[in-house]
Design a protein around this motif. Structure first.
Motif, mmCIF file in Angstrom:
data_model
loop_
_atom_site.group_PDB
_atom_site.id
_atom_site.type_symbol
_atom_site.label_atom_id
_atom_site.label_comp_id
_atom_site.label_asym_id
_atom_site.label_seq_id
_atom_site.Cartn_x
_atom_site.Cartn_y
_atom_site.Cartn_z
ATOM 1 N N UNK A 107 78.935 1.284 -36.214
ATOM 2 C CA UNK A 107 77.589 1.570 -36.719
ATOM 3 C C UNK A 107 77.187 2.985 -36.323
ATOM 4 N N UNK A 108 75.920 3.318 -36.486
ATOM 5 C CA UNK A 108 75.484 4.687 -36.222
ATOM 6 C C UNK A 108 75.767 5.169 -34.812
ATOM 7 N N UNK A 109 75.655 4.255 -33.831
ATOM 8 C CA UNK A 109 75.896 4.640 -32.436
ATOM 9 C C UNK A 109 77.353 5.009 -32.212
ATOM 10 N N UNK A 110 78.258 4.127 -32.646
ATOM 11 C CA UNK A 110 79.686 4.420 -32.482
ATOM 12 C C UNK A 110 80.113 5.592 -33.368
ATOM 13 N N UNK A 111 79.457 5.717 -34.538
ATOM 14 C CA UNK A 111 79.796 6.820 -35.436
ATOM 15 C C UNK A 111 79.485 8.166 -34.785
ATOM 16 N N UNK A 112 78.411 8.233 -34.015
ATOM 17 C CA UNK A 112 78.101 9.479 -33.307
ATOM 18 C C UNK A 112 79.219 9.832 -32.337
ATOM 19 N N UNK A 113 79.717 8.845 -31.617
ATOM 20 C CA UNK A 113 80.821 9.113 -30.685
ATOM 21 C C UNK A 113 82.038 9.653 -31.427
ATOM 22 N N UNK A 114 82.347 9.050 -32.581
ATOM 23 C CA UNK A 114 83.547 9.440 -33.329
ATOM 24 C C UNK A 114 83.329 10.741 -34.104
ATOM 25 N N UNK A 115 82.261 10.783 -34.903
ATOM 26 C CA UNK A 115 82.073 11.920 -35.808
ATOM 27 C C UNK A 115 81.504 13.143 -35.114
ATOM 28 N N UNK A 116 80.537 12.942 -34.222
ATOM 29 C CA UNK A 116 79.831 14.078 -33.623
ATOM 30 C C UNK A 116 80.479 14.548 -32.331
ATOM 31 N N UNK A 117 80.755 13.599 -31.445
ATOM 32 C CA UNK A 117 81.245 13.967 -30.115
ATOM 33 C C UNK A 117 82.759 14.085 -30.033
ATOM 34 N N UNK A 118 83.480 13.569 -31.004
ATOM 35 C CA UNK A 118 84.925 13.762 -31.032
ATOM 36 C C UNK A 118 85.748 12.741 -30.296
ATOM 37 N N UNK A 119 85.137 11.613 -29.881
ATOM 38 C CA UNK A 119 85.950 10.563 -29.261
ATOM 39 C C UNK A 119 86.944 10.035 -30.291
ATOM 40 N N UNK A 120 88.201 9.842 -29.929
ATOM 41 C CA UNK A 120 89.178 9.287 -30.872
ATOM 42 C C UNK A 120 88.745 7.913 -31.368
ATOM 43 N N UNK A 121 89.041 7.626 -32.618
ATOM 44 C CA UNK A 121 88.602 6.400 -33.265
ATOM 45 C C UNK A 121 88.985 5.148 -32.482
ATOM 46 N N UNK A 122 90.260 5.035 -32.130
ATOM 47 C CA UNK A 122 90.710 3.810 -31.489
ATOM 48 C C UNK A 122 90.143 3.644 -30.084
ATOM 49 N N UNK A 123 89.775 4.746 -29.465
ATOM 50 C CA UNK A 123 89.096 4.642 -28.174
ATOM 51 C C UNK A 123 87.689 4.097 -28.372
ATOM 52 N N UNK A 124 86.999 4.582 -29.396
ATOM 53 C CA UNK A 124 85.660 4.084 -29.701
ATOM 54 C C UNK A 124 85.703 2.585 -29.968
ATOM 55 N N UNK A 125 86.765 2.132 -30.635
ATOM 56 C CA UNK A 125 86.903 0.712 -30.970
ATOM 57 C C UNK A 125 87.433 -0.114 -29.807
ATOM 58 N N UNK A 126 87.797 0.542 -28.706
ATOM 59 C CA UNK A 126 88.361 -0.185 -27.575
ATOM 60 C C UNK A 126 89.789 -0.607 -27.797
ATOM 61 N N UNK A 127 90.506 0.136 -28.621
ATOM 62 C CA UNK A 127 91.899 -0.174 -28.925
ATOM 63 C C UNK A 127 92.817 0.894 -28.350
ATOM 64 N N UNK A 128 92.613 1.234 -27.083
ATOM 65 C CA UNK A 128 93.364 2.327 -26.460
ATOM 66 C C UNK A 128 94.855 2.052 -26.353
ATOM 67 N N UNK A 129 95.240 0.775 -26.392
ATOM 68 C CA UNK A 129 96.666 0.468 -26.239
ATOM 69 C C UNK A 129 97.423 0.648 -27.545
ATOM 70 N N UNK A 130 96.711 0.899 -28.634
ATOM 71 C CA UNK A 130 97.390 1.115 -29.904
ATOM 72 C C UNK A 130 97.953 2.526 -29.947
ATOM 73 N N UNK A 131 99.164 2.722 -30.449
ATOM 74 C CA UNK A 131 99.749 4.066 -30.500
ATOM 75 C C UNK A 131 99.029 4.930 -31.510
ATOM 76 N N UNK A 132 98.467 6.031 -31.044
ATOM 77 C CA UNK A 132 97.783 6.965 -31.933
ATOM 78 C C UNK A 132 97.779 8.333 -31.280
ATOM 79 N N UNK A 133 97.930 9.366 -32.062
ATOM 80 C CA UNK A 133 97.867 10.723 -31.542
ATOM 81 C C UNK A 133 96.493 11.282 -31.801
ATOM 82 N N UNK A 134 96.160 12.370 -31.101
ATOM 83 C CA UNK A 134 94.879 13.030 -31.301
ATOM 84 C C UNK A 134 95.119 14.457 -31.730
ATOM 85 N N UNK A 135 94.126 15.030 -32.384
ATOM 86 C CA UNK A 135 94.248 16.407 -32.843
ATOM 87 C C UNK A 135 94.198 17.361 -31.673
ATOM 88 N N UNK A 136 94.543 18.624 -31.934
ATOM 89 C CA UNK A 136 94.509 19.629 -30.865
ATOM 90 C C UNK A 136 93.107 19.754 -30.312
#
Length: 343
Positions: A301-330
């Motif tokens: 929702x809007x709260x989590x979207x701010x973390x992802x879109x505005x603050x730059x937290x990786x998507x799967x971290x925002x979702x609490x799926x840190x154990x899923x394999x995913x890379x992050x941008x530079x």
């Protein structure tokens, strides 16, 4: 110990003749034991007073830090508001403990000093000539050593707490500077700008954010035949992610359970999704939330979207799926400490 009568000592000379005569009279009657007892009594009183003054001074300094902390405002709108609050709470707890301990030390030192003061007019020589070698105030006087140690321990503890707080403030200031640079970059989307987007622009942003996080975007926008999948992406670990995007004008409006039911009916059967995400700049109704939880649909929702879109937290971290394999941008890699240390 013996008083050395050959020692030249300047006898006090008072302006009042009567006081001078009384002093000389009592001094002439004093025995070696009297003088030694007076010295011992004065020394114990001096130690008690030193402990009392130290405790008073320490309390004043701790109270100064408490007053300074009370004037310190936590930037509630900051990305690191929780970290600021945690640092402030840690220092406040240390100050409270220090004040409580020092107040008790001050009280005991004052009681000991007062007992010694009350003893002054009495037979001091007899006080130190008990048959068992224990004078009436010994228990109180023996507290002074531990009380002095307690003062030193409190002072060290409060200095350590202040140093931790200062270091944390410096760390957060550096992160604020990094965050300011990130917010000014093209990788950050201000939530107010998101609220003004069209549904198409919203879908395009979600696809852009997925790419920013290192996902391979298979579909970047939906259409009338998308079967509930507006954006489809694949993680570095080959997990297929299906997004349903629900834009709400000005961020006002809720996504209902019917939308979740439609997404649930197509995301996995039709699109082979490993992770199903419904994302909105608004909110979700309680029935929608309950349905999503029971059918393993991730909600942004809007709260989590701010973390992802505005603050730059990786998507799967925002979702609490840190154990899923995913890379992050530079960009997000450069801001790694934001996610690990500031929570």
């Amino acid at each position: 110990m013996h008083i050395n009568w050959r020692t030249e000592v300047q006898v006090p000379n008072y302006a009042n003749d009567q006081l001078n005569e009384a002093f000389q009279r009592h001094l002439s009657r004093a025995t070696d034991d009297d003088l030694l007892a007076a010295y011992l009594h004065w020394t114990e009183g001096r130690i008690a007073l030193d402990c009392l003054v130290t405790a008073d001074d320490l309390m004043a300094r701790i109270q100064f830090e408490a007053d300074s902390l009370a004037r310190l405002s936590v930037p509630v709108s900051s990305r690191f508001a929780e970290a600021y609050r945690a640092a402030t709470d840690d220092l406040r707890s240390a100050i409270d403990r220090a004040l409580s301990t020092t107040e008790e030390t001050e009280r005991k030192a004052r009681e000991t000093w007062q007992k010694l003061c009350n003893r002054t007019p009495h037979d001091l020589a007899g006080r130190y000539q008990q048959a068992d070698g224990i004078h009436p105030d010994r228990t109180a006087v023996e507290l002074l050593g531990p009380l002095g140690d307690q003062n030193a321990e409190v002072e060290q503890n409060i200095q350590d707490a202040l140093l931790r707080h200062r270091n944390e403030m410096h760390r957060l200031a550096a992160l604020e500077e990094q965050m300011a640079a990130f917010l000014a970059s093209d990788d950050s989307f201000d939530l107010e700008d998101v609220h003004r987007m069209t549904p198409y622009e919203f879908e395009h942003m979600v696809a852009t954010l997925a790419r920013r996080d290192g996902l391979h975007v298979v579909r970047a926008r939906g259409n009338s035949r998308d079967l509930g999948a507006d954006v489809i992406a694949v993680t570095a670990g080959d997990l297929r992610v299906v997004f349903q995007c629900k834009h709400r004008h000005k961020g006002v409006g809720k996504v209902v359970s019917r939308d979740m039911q439609t997404l649930n009916g197509t995301a996995r059967p039709e699109h082979q999704a490993d992770i199903v995400i419904a994302v909105t700049n608004g909110t979700f109704t309680k029935p929608a939330i309950d349905f999503a939880r029971s059918h393993d649909i991730q909600l942004l929702d809007g709260t989590e979207l701010r973390r992802w879109a505005t603050w730059g937290d990786p998507l799967l971290k925002v979702l609490g799926l840190n154990d899923s394999p995913v890379t992050t941008s530079a960009t997000t890699q450069d801001l790694g400490p934001l996610y690990v240390q500031a929570g």
